[in-house]
Design an enzyme around this catalytic site. Structure first.
Site, PDB file in Angstrom:
ATOM      1  N   LYS A   1      41.377  75.237   7.691  1.00 37.94           N
ATOM      2  CA  LYS A   1      42.669  75.905   7.956  1.00 37.94           C
ATOM      3  C   LYS A   1      43.324  75.288   9.192  1.00 37.94           C
ATOM      4  CE  LYS A   1      42.580  78.489   4.548  1.00 37.94           C
ATOM      5  NZ  LYS A   1      43.540  78.300   3.480  1.00 37.94           N
TER       6      LYS A   1
ATOM      7  N   TYR B   1      35.037  76.218   6.800  1.00 36.91           N
ATOM      8  CA  TYR B   1      36.215  76.849   6.187  1.00 36.91           C
ATOM      9  C   TYR B   1      37.323  77.007   7.229  1.00 36.91           C
ATOM     10  CZ  TYR B   1      39.373  80.581   4.893  1.00 36.91           C
ATOM     11  OH  TYR B   1      40.518  81.313   4.685  1.00 36.91           O
TER      12      TYR B   1
ATOM     13  N   SER C   1      45.096  81.342   8.601  1.00 34.57           N
ATOM     14  CA  SER C   1      44.222  82.479   8.881  1.00 34.57           C
ATOM     15  C   SER C   1      44.128  82.729  10.374  1.00 34.57           C
ATOM     16  CB  SER C   1      42.834  82.141   8.332  1.00 34.57           C
ATOM     17  OG  SER C   1      41.886  83.033   8.830  1.00 34.57           O
TER      18      SER C   1
HETATM   19  P1  NAD Z   1      41.070  83.562  -3.949  1.00 38.33           P
HETATM   20  O1  NAD Z   1      39.808  82.795  -4.041  1.00 38.33           O
HETATM   21  O2  NAD Z   1      41.152  84.878  -4.621  1.00 38.33           O
HETATM   22  O3  NAD Z   1      42.296  82.664  -4.452  1.00 38.33           O
HETATM   23  C1  NAD Z   1      42.314  81.267  -4.305  1.00 38.33           C
HETATM   24  C2  NAD Z   1      42.622  80.667  -5.679  1.00 38.33           C
HETATM   25  O4  NAD Z   1      42.657  79.234  -5.559  1.00 38.33           O
HETATM   26  C3  NAD Z   1      41.580  81.004  -6.726  1.00 38.33           C
HETATM   27  O5  NAD Z   1      42.207  81.554  -7.854  1.00 38.33           O
HETATM   28  C4  NAD Z   1      40.915  79.658  -7.053  1.00 38.33           C
HETATM   29  O6  NAD Z   1      40.527  79.591  -8.405  1.00 38.33           O
HETATM   30  C5  NAD Z   1      42.021  78.683  -6.704  1.00 38.33           C
HETATM   31  N1  NAD Z   1      41.573  77.336  -6.320  1.00 38.33           N
HETATM   32  C6  NAD Z   1      40.614  76.993  -5.428  1.00 38.33           C
HETATM   33  N2  NAD Z   1      40.509  75.653  -5.346  1.00 38.33           N
HETATM   34  C7  NAD Z   1      41.450  75.131  -6.201  1.00 38.33           C
HETATM   35  C8  NAD Z   1      41.825  73.810  -6.563  1.00 38.33           C
HETATM   36  N3  NAD Z   1      41.212  72.738  -6.050  1.00 38.33           N
HETATM   37  N4  NAD Z   1      42.830  73.644  -7.455  1.00 38.33           N
HETATM   38  C9  NAD Z   1      43.457  74.715  -7.995  1.00 38.33           C
HETATM   39  N5  NAD Z   1      43.119  75.984  -7.712  1.00 38.33           N
HETATM   40  C10 NAD Z   1      42.124  76.191  -6.812  1.00 38.33           C
HETATM   41  O7  NAD Z   1      41.403  83.715  -2.375  1.00 38.33           O
HETATM   42  P2  NAD Z   1      42.517  84.590  -1.661  1.00 38.33           P
HETATM   43  O8  NAD Z   1      41.830  85.639  -0.870  1.00 38.33           O
HETATM   44  O9  NAD Z   1      43.575  84.959  -2.595  1.00 38.33           O
HETATM   45  O10 NAD Z   1      43.056  83.517  -0.611  1.00 38.33           O
HETATM   46  C11 NAD Z   1      44.208  82.738  -0.848  1.00 38.33           C
HETATM   47  C12 NAD Z   1      44.405  81.799   0.312  1.00 38.33           C
HETATM   48  O11 NAD Z   1      44.532  82.561   1.517  1.00 38.33           O
HETATM   49  C13 NAD Z   1      43.246  80.844   0.528  1.00 38.33           C
HETATM   50  O12 NAD Z   1      43.754  79.591   0.924  1.00 38.33           O
HETATM   51  C14 NAD Z   1      42.470  81.484   1.652  1.00 38.33           C
HETATM   52  O13 NAD Z   1      41.753  80.544   2.392  1.00 38.33           O
HETATM   53  C15 NAD Z   1      43.599  82.095   2.478  1.00 38.33           C
HETATM   54  N6  NAD Z   1      43.161  83.220   3.330  1.00 38.33           N
HETATM   55  C16 NAD Z   1      42.474  84.260   2.767  1.00 38.33           C
HETATM   56  C17 NAD Z   1      42.031  85.306   3.570  1.00 38.33           C
HETATM   57  C18 NAD Z   1      41.257  86.451   2.992  1.00 38.33           C
HETATM   58  O14 NAD Z   1      40.608  87.178   3.767  1.00 38.33           O
HETATM   59  N7  NAD Z   1      41.291  86.686   1.686  1.00 38.33           N
HETATM   60  C19 NAD Z   1      42.304  85.310   4.958  1.00 38.33           C
HETATM   61  C20 NAD Z   1      43.031  84.238   5.491  1.00 38.33           C
HETATM   62  C21 NAD Z   1      43.448  83.192   4.660  1.00 38.33           C
HETATM   63  N1  UFG Z   2      31.094  93.575   8.207  1.00 38.70           N
HETATM   64  C1  UFG Z   2      30.009  94.412   8.118  1.00 38.70           C
HETATM   65  N2  UFG Z   2      29.305  94.423   6.956  1.00 38.70           N
HETATM   66  C2  UFG Z   2      29.627  93.637   5.881  1.00 38.70           C
HETATM   67  C3  UFG Z   2      30.750  92.783   5.996  1.00 38.70           C
HETATM   68  C4  UFG Z   2      31.447  92.771   7.184  1.00 38.70           C
HETATM   69  O1  UFG Z   2      29.671  95.129   9.061  1.00 38.70           O
HETATM   70  O2  UFG Z   2      28.934  93.683   4.859  1.00 38.70           O
HETATM   71  C5  UFG Z   2      31.891  93.590   9.452  1.00 38.70           C
HETATM   72  C6  UFG Z   2      31.949  92.259  10.164  1.00 38.70           C
HETATM   73  O3  UFG Z   2      30.858  92.099  11.018  1.00 38.70           O
HETATM   74  C7  UFG Z   2      33.299  92.340  10.869  1.00 38.70           C
HETATM   75  C8  UFG Z   2      34.149  93.183   9.927  1.00 38.70           C
HETATM   76  O4  UFG Z   2      33.226  93.881   9.098  1.00 38.70           O
HETATM   77  O5  UFG Z   2      33.158  93.034  12.086  1.00 38.70           O
HETATM   78  C9  UFG Z   2      35.074  92.364   9.038  1.00 38.70           C
HETATM   79  O6  UFG Z   2      34.322  91.356   8.376  1.00 38.70           O
HETATM   80  P1  UFG Z   2      34.908  90.544   7.119  1.00 38.70           P
HETATM   81  O7  UFG Z   2      33.825  89.644   6.645  1.00 38.70           O
HETATM   82  O8  UFG Z   2      35.509  91.473   6.146  1.00 38.70           O
HETATM   83  O9  UFG Z   2      36.118  89.722   7.754  1.00 38.70           O
HETATM   84  P2  UFG Z   2      36.141  88.646   8.931  1.00 38.70           P
HETATM   85  O10 UFG Z   2      37.038  89.184   9.996  1.00 38.70           O
HETATM   86  O11 UFG Z   2      34.799  88.232   9.320  1.00 38.70           O
HETATM   87  O12 UFG Z   2      36.829  87.399   8.224  1.00 38.70           O
HETATM   88  C10 UFG Z   2      37.929  87.515   7.323  1.00 38.70           C
HETATM   89  C11 UFG Z   2      37.867  86.376   6.318  1.00 38.70           C
HETATM   90  C12 UFG Z   2      38.103  85.062   7.007  1.00 38.70           C
HETATM   91  C13 UFG Z   2      39.381  85.122   7.752  1.00 38.70           C
HETATM   92  C14 UFG Z   2      39.393  86.269   8.731  1.00 38.70           C
HETATM   93  C15 UFG Z   2      40.704  86.393   9.459  1.00 38.70           C
HETATM   94  O13 UFG Z   2      36.598  86.356   5.675  1.00 38.70           O
HETATM   95  O14 UFG Z   2      38.184  84.052   6.043  1.00 38.70           O
HETATM   96  O15 UFG Z   2      39.137  87.482   8.028  1.00 38.70           O
HETATM   97  O16 UFG Z   2      41.732  86.438   8.547  1.00 38.70           O
HETATM   98  F1  UFG Z   2      39.546  83.966   8.428  1.00 38.70           F
END
Ligand code: NAD
Ligand code: UFG
Length: 334
Positions: free
Chosen positions: A153, A149, A124
């Site tokens: 990562k 969290y 991330s």
């Molecule tokens: P998500 O929660 O939709 O998908 C993650 C999946 O992993 C889920 O289906 C959950 O059931 C499964 N899971 C969790 N713990 C587990 C375990 N112990 N064993 C087996 N399955 C398990 O999340 P996502 O948004 O698809 O994210 C996928 C990956 O990308 C994650 O590692 C997350 O940290 C990373 N990531 C997400 C974002 C974002 O903004 N969505 C940003 C950066 C990184």
């Molecule tokens: N925001 C609002 N109102 C809300 C939610 C968010 O104003 O209800 C604003 C936040 O303050 C920020 C922007 O929208 O300025 C984006 O916020 P998000 O929560 O959507 O995303 P973040 O950038 O905070 O974080 C996300 C994921 C993290 C990841 C990161 C970078 O939640 O896990 O992107 O990939 F690490």
């Protein structure tokens, strides 16, 4: 390639599986369904027209993983499984460290035992902490994370770097995602957060369908063009395609590589809100609230390395992302 996808019923995993199948890869999904549902499998199959083997396995369950690897010879593992709620990770740090770090260690041990030394990891942009400037490229130092969290990562990246240093046979792609939003255009798969969404787009879509009253805009006094936070929003389908491209690192046995997956464009909260209103022809009520603790002013990628080395570039616009996110929310409701 025969690919083990952990967390494959989740948001990013499910879209990636669709793209992997489209490129004729052989995919096996494992997920413990703690943040997704098995019905996602049937929707992946509907989109792709292909069957996908699914196993309800927790990545910390060594015995189940070993059994799976005895029956399947995997060429590569794409590892999405993990807990990802920033706020929750502050309340439950041990659960996050156990699930994400211990889970990854168990998974890596089993892969090593069964001679699968090819790994793609969901990292991330959060690992950069508060960057000194934007856009952020991969040479920027890793920073101080503001929550457990984020640390999981950052620590898993370090574990993978150490693993590769100890045994250069490992080919590893660390993919640093910026802010994934949007959904598959079919409306069959998308993001499905539990409870009150933490992230901007799912909150907006829930306001759009009347499930929430108004959006809280966290701060309008940042040093950004309109004072609201700026992020690099990327369509989840573009992100998914980035994983397919990252398999080049594995196929060409390139060792350990790090890539930003972002668009290179920063949009403010107000720009996202206004674009969403325009493309979906809907009004989104909002209120300005204080800054959210831990948030940074701006964060967007320099995605040139992925373009140059993987031939990957995000194609979808913010308009596409807003339209597809809303389309998914409507399908989910009906
Ligand atoms: P998500 O929660 O939709 O998908 C993650 C999946 O992993 C889920 O289906 C959950 O059931 C499964 N899971 C969790 N713990 C587990 C375990 N112990 N064993 C087996 N399955 C398990 O999340 P996502 O948004 O698809 O994210 C996928 C990956 O990308 C994650 O590692 C997350 O940290 C990373 N990531 C997400 C974002 C974002 O903004 N969505 C940003 C950066 C990184
Ligand atoms: N925001 C609002 N109102 C809300 C939610 C968010 O104003 O209800 C604003 C936040 O303050 C920020 C922007 O929208 O300025 C984006 O916020 P998000 O929560 O959507 O995303 P973040 O950038 O905070 O974080 C996300 C994921 C993290 C990841 C990161 C970078 O939640 O896990 O992107 O990939 F690490």
């Amino acid at each position: 390639m025969k690919i083990l996808v952990t967390g494959g019923t989740g948001f990013i995993g499910s879209h990636t599986v669709v793209e992997l199948l489209d490129q004729n890869n052989d995919v096996v999904i494992i997920d413990n369904l703690c943040n997704s549902s098995e019905s996602v499998i049937k929707n992946i199959e509907k989109i792709s027209g292909k069957k996908v083997p699914f196993f309800n396995i927790d990545i910390r369950d060594k015995k189940a993983l070993e059994e799976l690897c005895t029956k399947n010879k995997f060429d590569c593992c794409i590892h999405f499984a993990g807990l990802k709620a920033v706020g929750e990770s502050c309340q439950k740090p041990l659960e996050y460290y156990d699930n994400n770090i211990n889970g990854t260690l168990v998974l890596l041990e089993v892969l090593k035992k069964y001679n699968c030394h090819n790994f793609v990891f969901s990292s991330s942009a959060t690992v950069y902490g508060s960057p000194k400037s934007n856009p952020i490229d991969e040479t920027f130092p890793k920073g101080t994370c503001t929550n457990p969290y984020g640390w999981t990562k950052s620590m898993i990246e370090q574990i993978l770097i150490d693993l590769h240093n100890a045994n250069p046979d490992w080919n590893i792609a660390l993919l640093r995602y910026f802010n994934p939003i949007g959904a598959h255009k079919s409306g069959l798969i998308g993001e499905n957060p539990n409870g009150i969404p933490n992230n901007l787009m799912p909150y907006i879509t829930q306001v759009a369908v009347g499930q929430r009253k108004e959006l809280n805009v966290f701060g309008n006094d940042y040093d950004t063009p309109d004072g609201t936070g700026v992020r690099d929003y990327i369509h989840v389908v573009d992100l998914a395609k980035g994983h397919v491209k990252a398999l080049k690192v594995i196929k060409e046995k390139q060792g350990l590589k790090i890539y930003n997956l972002g668009t290179g464009h920063g949009y403010s909260v107000m720009q996202v809100l206004k674009t969403f209103e325009k493309v979906n022809n809907i009004k989104i009520p909002y209120k300005i609230k204080p800054r959210r603790p831990g948030d940074i002013a701006a964060c967007y990628a320099n995605p040139q390395k992925a373009l140059k080395e993987l031939g990957w570039k995000a194609q979808y616009t913010l308009e596409d992302m807003c339209r597809d996110s809303y389309n998914w929310e409507i399908h989910k409701k009906n």
